[in-house]
Design a protein around this motif. Structure first.
Motif, PDB file in Angstrom:
ATOM      1  N   VAL A  36     -54.492   4.751 -18.370  1.00  0.00           N
ATOM      2  CA  VAL A  36     -55.073   4.452 -19.680  1.00  0.00           C
ATOM      3  C   VAL A  36     -55.718   3.064 -19.650  1.00  0.00           C
ATOM      4  O   VAL A  36     -56.791   2.857 -20.221  1.00  0.00           O
ATOM      5  N   ASP A  37     -55.078   2.119 -18.950  1.00  0.00           N
ATOM      6  CA  ASP A  37     -55.656   0.780 -18.826  1.00  0.00           C
ATOM      7  C   ASP A  37     -57.002   0.834 -18.115  1.00  0.00           C
ATOM      8  O   ASP A  37     -57.949   0.129 -18.502  1.00  0.00           O
ATOM      9  N   CYS A  40     -59.598   2.227 -20.548  1.00  0.00           N
ATOM     10  CA  CYS A  40     -59.968   1.234 -21.572  1.00  0.00           C
ATOM     11  C   CYS A  40     -60.863   0.154 -20.981  1.00  0.00           C
ATOM     12  O   CYS A  40     -61.842  -0.274 -21.616  1.00  0.00           O
ATOM     13  N   LYS A  47     -56.554  -0.728 -26.103  1.00  0.00           N
ATOM     14  CA  LYS A  47     -55.605   0.391 -26.098  1.00  0.00           C
ATOM     15  C   LYS A  47     -55.431   0.959 -27.503  1.00  0.00           C
ATOM     16  O   LYS A  47     -55.217   2.161 -27.686  1.00  0.00           O
TER      17      LYS A  47
END
Length: 212
Positions: A36-37, A40, A47
């Protein structure tokens, strides 16, 4: 339940950036290796923005597979091979078009759905179903032309238009895997060339018998 992928009125730009980031990073790094990082950072969003639009990475993956289906469908609908009057030429034109798309880096021409499903087929059911729908969608678009070509060329066989349409997708996905394994796009091109010759032989029974 498959998450709603309708663009939200708030921060719609962030949502699209995340989807575009997923299309790029998953093909480049794979699903498990894409965090997810990472998504993003690639999209240039926080986030908080991610979880505003998607409840999880899986939800983004499903939406990405659906977007991939929409974009590739539009690309193929606009291709010139549809103008051919002979349905067999349209089928072969489809194969030629797929071949022509193999250029640049691996992540630029490989299939998002194929890349995803190899990792998630046994562990992320929603994502796997979205990938299946994408791959079957390509086969479904090709199937009517194969059926028309069989009728025009009076082909009577145990195989069906549906099975050949799916086989084309199996060869294409396998070609992408081979290209990844070897690091060589030419390996994919050669596989697609073999697919074209195979289809030509299927529609020329006498030529096939002579070769056998």
């Amino acid at each position: 339940m498959v998450p709603d992928i309708t663009p939200l009125p708030v921060r719609a730009g962030s949502r699209q950036k995340l989807l575009d980031a997923a299309l790029s990073l998953i093909r480049e790094k794979g699903y498990a290796a894409t965090s997810v990082d990472d998504l993003c950072a690639k999209a240039g969003v926080t986030k908080g923005a991610f979880f505003h639009h998607f409840r999880s990475k899986d939800a983004l993956a499903v939406a990405s597979a659906n977007l991939w289906s929409e974009r590739t469908a539009a690309l193929f609908e606009a291709a010139a091979y549809h103008a051919e009057s002979d349905p067999l030429k349209r089928v072969l034109g489809y194969v030629d078009f797929r071949r022509a798309l193999i250029k640049g880096e691996l992540a630029e021409f490989t299939c998002l759905a194929g890349t995803l499903v190899q990792e998630v087929y046994a562990s992320h059911a929603e994502v796997a179903r979205a990938c299946e729908a994408s791959i079957r969608g390509h086969a479904a678009k090709l199937e009517p032309d194969i059926a028309r070509a069989m009728k025009r060329h009076r082909i009577r066989a145990r195989w069906t238009a549906a099975s050949l349409a799916l086989h084309t997708q199996a060869v294409l996905q396998g070609a992408f895997v081979l290209a990844k394994a070897t690091g060589d796009a030419d390996a994919a091109v050669e596989s697609i060339d073999h697919l074209r010759r195979y289809i030509e032989l299927l529609f020329k029974p006498q030529a096939r018998k002579a070769k056998e």
